[in-house]
Design an enzyme around this catalytic site. Structure first.
Site, PDB file in Angstrom:
ATOM      1  N   GLU A 122       0.843  -1.184  -0.083  1.00  0.00           N
ATOM      2  CA  GLU A 122      -0.060   0.118   0.147  1.00  0.00           C
ATOM      3  C   GLU A 122       0.954   1.330  -0.052  1.00  0.00           C
ATOM      4  O   GLU A 122       1.136   1.673   1.231  1.00  0.00           O
ATOM      5  CB  GLU A 122      -1.082   0.156   1.344  1.00  0.00           C
ATOM      6  CG  GLU A 122      -2.177   0.709   1.084  1.00  0.00           C
ATOM      7  CD  GLU A 122      -2.126   2.449   1.118  1.00  0.00           C
ATOM      8  OE1 GLU A 122      -1.734   2.809   0.021  1.00  0.00           O
ATOM      9  OE2 GLU A 122      -1.779   2.883   2.195  1.00  0.00           O
ATOM     10  N   GLU A 131       3.535  10.003  -0.835  1.00  0.00           N
ATOM     11  CA  GLU A 131       4.402   9.370  -0.053  1.00  0.00           C
ATOM     12  C   GLU A 131       5.611   9.057  -0.955  1.00  0.00           C
ATOM     13  O   GLU A 131       5.703   9.125  -2.032  1.00  0.00           O
ATOM     14  CB  GLU A 131       4.003   8.023   0.462  1.00  0.00           C
ATOM     15  CG  GLU A 131       2.721   8.316   1.511  1.00  0.00           C
ATOM     16  CD  GLU A 131       2.241   7.072   2.094  1.00  0.00           C
ATOM     17  OE1 GLU A 131       3.011   6.066   2.249  1.00  0.00           O
ATOM     18  OE2 GLU A 131       0.820   6.946   2.071  1.00  0.00           O
TER      19      GLU A 131
END
Length: 220
Positions: A122, A131
């Protein structure tokens, strides 16, 4: 372009952020996200049964547990933050030690005894790229995933970003116009300061639940 960690301080802050259980609780409470992974893993069927899986950035371990339940022979759950210590206890409490091996390390520093059949992760953050895990997932793919005619599976393997203009009238009213009249006093200078601070913090995503009428076009 994903944020690149430039030094050891950046890396320390990044991994420490994932030691916050509140972050993982919020992700797990996101049922559409979590169930999408669960359903995708279940759909793999024979593509996962009796196979070796690598979970990059295992976090709470939910994807590793899904893979074990779906019949994986071995799951390497790699987690760089100190959450890995508690994750080992979670795996033990769920009787999964014979299948799931927790590795407390950055994926770039891991050595595995064999190539893996499936990589799950994920890795996407807000607006897909907020991210810096994608680089690590690509590293794991190139180093550990089986190649050739019996090549391995990436989950997910593709992603699409959708964008649409939206109205932030209610957001503006709550955050800025609120200060125009506070118990009869003009505090609009604070509203102007809100705008200045928002502009300075533009690198951070604003997470807002919008009503359907606030989406101004079909997503593209």
């Amino acid at each position: 372009v994903p944020f690149q960690m430039q030094n050891n301080s950046d890396k320390k802050d990044y991994f420490e952020s994932y030691d916050d259980l509140e972050v993982h609780r919020l992700m797990l409470e996101d049922a559409p996200r979590t169930l999408a992974y669960h359903n995708a893993i279940e759909t793999l069927g024979d593509g996962l049964r009796d196979k070796v899986v690598l979970d990059v950035g295992a976090g709470s371990g939910i994807l590793s547990l899904f893979c074990m339940k779906a019949g994986a022979r071995r799951v390497y759950a790699v987690e760089a933050s100190n959450l890995a210590t508690s994750l080992k206890d979670v795996i033990k409490m769920n009787g999964a030690e014979s299948v799931i091996k927790v590795i407390h390390s950055r994926i770039e520093e891991v050595e595995l005894p064999l190539q893996v059949d499936v990589i799950v992760s994920e890795w996407m953050g807000f607006y897909l790229l907020h991210e810096s895990m994608l680089d690590s997932v690509i590293f794991a793919r190139d180093k550990f995933l089986k190649k050739g005619s019996c090549g391995g599976i990436m989950l997910p393997s593709h992603a699409t970003i959708y964008a649409a203009p939206c109205s932030l009238r209610e957001y503006w009213k709550d955050k800025v116009k609120f200060w125009d009249n506070v118990y009869g006093f003009d505090m609009s200078a604070f509203g102007s300061e809100v705008i200045r601070r928002e502009l300075r913090a533009r690198s951070k995503p604003e997470i807002i639940s919008l009503k359907p009428h606030e989406i101004l076009s079909e997503p593209q």
